[in-house]
Design a protein around this motif. Structure first.
Motif, PDB file in Angstrom:
ATOM      1  N   ILE A   1      -2.543 -12.584   3.568  1.00  0.00           N
ATOM      2  CA  ILE A   1      -2.932 -11.185   3.390  1.00  0.00           C
ATOM      3  C   ILE A   1      -3.417 -11.014   1.955  1.00  0.00           C
ATOM      4  O   ILE A   1      -2.660 -11.167   1.003  1.00  0.00           O
ATOM      5  CB  ILE A   1      -1.751 -10.234   3.676  1.00  0.00           C
ATOM      6  CG1 ILE A   1      -1.265 -10.442   5.109  1.00  0.00           C
ATOM      7  CG2 ILE A   1      -2.149  -8.789   3.446  1.00  0.00           C
ATOM      8  CD1 ILE A   1       0.065  -9.749   5.407  1.00  0.00           C
ATOM      9  N   GLY A   2      -4.691 -10.745   1.801  1.00  0.00           N
ATOM     10  CA  GLY A   2      -5.292 -10.628   0.480  1.00  0.00           C
ATOM     11  C   GLY A   2      -6.729 -11.072   0.525  1.00  0.00           C
ATOM     12  O   GLY A   2      -7.220 -11.546   1.556  1.00  0.00           O
TER      13      GLY A   2
ATOM     14  N   SER B   1       7.631  -4.562  -3.399  1.00  0.00           N
ATOM     15  CA  SER B   1       7.476  -3.277  -2.715  1.00  0.00           C
ATOM     16  C   SER B   1       6.833  -3.431  -1.346  1.00  0.00           C
ATOM     17  O   SER B   1       7.004  -2.572  -0.472  1.00  0.00           O
ATOM     18  CB  SER B   1       6.638  -2.319  -3.576  1.00  0.00           C
ATOM     19  OG  SER B   1       5.273  -2.709  -3.624  1.00  0.00           O
ATOM     20  N   GLN B   2       6.098  -4.534  -1.166  1.00  0.00           N
ATOM     21  CA  GLN B   2       5.469  -4.812   0.131  1.00  0.00           C
ATOM     22  C   GLN B   2       6.410  -5.520   1.090  1.00  0.00           C
ATOM     23  O   GLN B   2       6.026  -5.843   2.210  1.00  0.00           O
ATOM     24  CB  GLN B   2       4.199  -5.653  -0.086  1.00  0.00           C
ATOM     25  CG  GLN B   2       3.084  -4.895  -0.804  1.00  0.00           C
ATOM     26  CD  GLN B   2       1.918  -5.775  -1.204  1.00  0.00           C
ATOM     27  OE1 GLN B   2       2.029  -7.015  -1.203  1.00  0.00           O
ATOM     28  NE2 GLN B   2       0.793  -5.167  -1.550  1.00  0.00           N
ATOM     29  N   GLY B   3       7.645  -5.759   0.654  1.00  0.00           N
ATOM     30  CA  GLY B   3       8.645  -6.350   1.527  1.00  0.00           C
ATOM     31  C   GLY B   3       8.773  -7.853   1.456  1.00  0.00           C
ATOM     32  O   GLY B   3       9.512  -8.449   2.247  1.00  0.00           O
ATOM     33  N   CYS B   4       8.084  -8.482   0.500  1.00  0.00           N
ATOM     34  CA  CYS B   4       8.197  -9.941   0.354  1.00  0.00           C
ATOM     35  C   CYS B   4       9.567 -10.271  -0.232  1.00  0.00           C
ATOM     36  O   CYS B   4       9.963  -9.701  -1.248  1.00  0.00           O
ATOM     37  CB  CYS B   4       7.100 -10.473  -0.563  1.00  0.00           C
ATOM     38  SG  CYS B   4       5.420 -10.180   0.056  1.00  0.00           S
TER      39      CYS B   4
ATOM     40  N   THR C   1       4.811  -5.416  -7.136  1.00  0.00           N
ATOM     41  CA  THR C   1       4.014  -4.990  -5.982  1.00  0.00           C
ATOM     42  C   THR C   1       4.402  -5.766  -4.733  1.00  0.00           C
ATOM     43  O   THR C   1       4.576  -5.197  -3.648  1.00  0.00           O
ATOM     44  CB  THR C   1       2.513  -5.175  -6.275  1.00  0.00           C
ATOM     45  OG1 THR C   1       2.129  -4.323  -7.355  1.00  0.00           O
ATOM     46  CG2 THR C   1       1.675  -4.844  -5.048  1.00  0.00           C
ATOM     47  N   LEU C   2       4.561  -7.071  -4.881  1.00  0.00           N
ATOM     48  CA  LEU C   2       4.953  -7.902  -3.738  1.00  0.00           C
ATOM     49  C   LEU C   2       6.335  -7.514  -3.222  1.00  0.00           C
ATOM     50  O   LEU C   2       6.574  -7.468  -2.009  1.00  0.00           O
ATOM     51  CB  LEU C   2       4.909  -9.382  -4.123  1.00  0.00           C
ATOM     52  CG  LEU C   2       3.514  -9.942  -4.416  1.00  0.00           C
ATOM     53  CD1 LEU C   2       3.605 -11.358  -4.975  1.00  0.00           C
ATOM     54  CD2 LEU C   2       2.652  -9.934  -3.151  1.00  0.00           C
TER      55      LEU C   2
ATOM     56  N   ASN D   1       1.506 -12.510   1.361  1.00  0.00           N
ATOM     57  CA  ASN D   1       0.686 -11.579   0.591  1.00  0.00           C
ATOM     58  C   ASN D   1       0.294 -12.247  -0.723  1.00  0.00           C
ATOM     59  O   ASN D   1       1.164 -12.736  -1.450  1.00  0.00           O
ATOM     60  CB  ASN D   1       1.454 -10.295   0.288  1.00  0.00           C
ATOM     61  CG  ASN D   1       1.754  -9.479   1.526  1.00  0.00           C
ATOM     62  OD1 ASN D   1       2.002 -10.018   2.597  1.00  0.00           O
ATOM     63  ND2 ASN D   1       1.730  -8.166   1.391  1.00  0.00           N
TER      64      ASN D   1
ATOM     65  N   LYS E   1       8.241 -12.751   5.113  1.00  0.00           N
ATOM     66  CA  LYS E   1       7.098 -12.362   4.278  1.00  0.00           C
ATOM     67  C   LYS E   1       7.217 -13.034   2.915  1.00  0.00           C
ATOM     68  O   LYS E   1       8.149 -12.781   2.158  1.00  0.00           O
ATOM     69  CB  LYS E   1       7.036 -10.842   4.115  1.00  0.00           C
ATOM     70  CG  LYS E   1       6.864 -10.086   5.416  1.00  0.00           C
ATOM     71  CD  LYS E   1       6.795  -8.578   5.200  1.00  0.00           C
ATOM     72  CE  LYS E   1       5.482  -8.188   4.533  1.00  0.00           C
ATOM     73  NZ  LYS E   1       5.319  -6.715   4.464  1.00  0.00           N
TER      74      LYS E   1
ATOM     75  N   GLY F   1       5.473 -13.918  -0.841  1.00  0.00           N
ATOM     76  CA  GLY F   1       4.537 -13.374  -1.813  1.00  0.00           C
ATOM     77  C   GLY F   1       4.008 -14.476  -2.705  1.00  0.00           C
ATOM     78  O   GLY F   1       4.756 -15.375  -3.111  1.00  0.00           O
TER      79      GLY F   1
END
Length: 364
Positions: A360-361, A214-217, A211-212, A192, A159, A161
């Motif tokens: 994703i976005g 926290s999204q797992g990037c 944020t990225l 993302n 993933k 970011g």
């Protein structure tokens, strides 16, 4: 001297420069007055980033021309209404060559240039050409494709970011190429994307980077004018990719590489053309082969055999053997945008307003 709010006026004349070169400079070799050049930066001059790289282009002019050039440099000009006034004042005050350094400078330059037909205007990131308005740009996507491949080799999550300033083609295209480079190594990789709607907002960029994370990037790339993304990624234990300048010193040892920009050839070339009386508006668009895009040293944590592959990828893109936008390419909705065996046309790259599959976005 300009007396305008939010503007920093710097006057350079050649004391900091080297001796005047002799190639293509006949137009001013015997002139009594130096060649006057105005440059407008979109953000403050910092140690790294987009505007820093443009300032190095200005330094290259000073080194080439010495005391045969006088430069007026104004920074932190983003709003179109401010930019139009600044460009008009630079042209009216005797500058023979004027540079704009942001996409946002486009409309102002297009309004001002026709009013001063004897002044040469150069617009970085521009797409409109006039009789006295040329453009220069970099193939950022070549750098992000290589960087994405590096990221995929080191990512455990698959993933990536991405933080962009604005959802314009100059940023959307490189974001897509970042993911496509990653997918050339890991077909399941995703990316993302977050847009700040600002080129310079460290606070907002920090929030986006967190944020990225926290999204797992576990790999983050920012196309803004700060090193915040690289710094936050490193502090959070994620890998990072720098933009415009080598940002390794901010990355806590976690910057994988950076796709850097060297505008020296564009700045010096335009100045030489005006000096010689041979300048004409051109659309210059160079990447790895032309040396405008350069990859920063690869992180020593990357296995040696992978670094060898990445350097070969650089060479293959530069030679045209590999094209980052080779088909088949689908958009987010699964529609085929580039057929297998084809590559995206240059005009479509310059105007890219869609995300590839796996992004994703949203752009709007």
């Amino acid at each position: 001297m300009f007396n305008l709010t939010r503007r920093q006026f710097l006057q350079y004349s050649g004391a900091a420069g080297a001796a005047l070169g002799t190639t293509g400079l006949a137009g001013i070799a015997s002139a009594q007055e130096p060649l006057k050049i105005g440059v407008v930066y979109v953000s403050p001059i910092a140690d790294i980033g987009w505007t820093k790289q443009h300032s190095l282009g200005v330094d290259a002019i000073k080194a080439e021309f010495g005391d045969k050039v006088a430069l007026t440099v104004i920074d932190n000009i983003f709003m179109p209404q401010d930019a139009e006034r600044v460009f008009r004042e630079l042209a009216a005050s005797g500058n023979q060559l004027v540079f704009g350094t942001s996409f946002s400078h486009g409309t102002p330059m297009q309004k001002v240039a026709p009013r001063f037909p004897k002044v040469a205007f150069e617009h970085c990131s521009g797409i409109v050409h006039l009789a006295n308005l040329g453009t220069f740009e970099a193939k950022y996507y070549e750098g992000t494709f290589v960087a994405g491949a590096a990221g995929a080799h080191m990512s455990k999550a698959g993933k990536i970011g991405f933080i962009g300033g604005f959802p314009i083609p100059d940023i959307v295209g490189p974001a897509n190429a970042l993911l496509l480079g990653a997918q050339s190594v890991n077909p399941e990789a995703t990316c993302n994307a977050i847009f700040l709607n600002s080129w310079f907002d460290p606070g907002k960029e920090k929030e986006a980077a967190n944020t990225l994370l926290s999204q797992g990037c576990d790999v983050i790339c920012s196309m803004t004018d700060t090193a915040t993304g690289v710094q936050v990624a490193g502090e959070g234990g994620a890998w990072s990719i720098g933009y415009a300048s080598d940002m390794a010193k901010f990355g806590s040892g976690k910057q994988l590489t950076a796709f850097t920009l060297d505008w020296s050839s564009d700045y010096v070339g335009a100045a030489k053309g005006v000096a010689a009386g041979t300048w004409k508006p051109e659309a210059r668009w160079d990447g790895l082969a032309g040396g405008v895009v350069k990859m920063a040293p690869y992180n020593e944590a990357i296995p040696a055999d992978v670094i060898t592959k990445l350097k070969q990828l650089e060479a293959d893109i530069g030679s045209g053997k590999v094209h980052p936008y080779a088909g088949e390419l689908k958009d987010q909705d699964g529609n085929v945008k580039v057929a297998a065996g084809s590559v995206l046309a240059d005009a479509d790259i310059r105007g890219m307003n869609w995300f590839v599959k796996g992004m994703i976005g949203k752009l709007g």
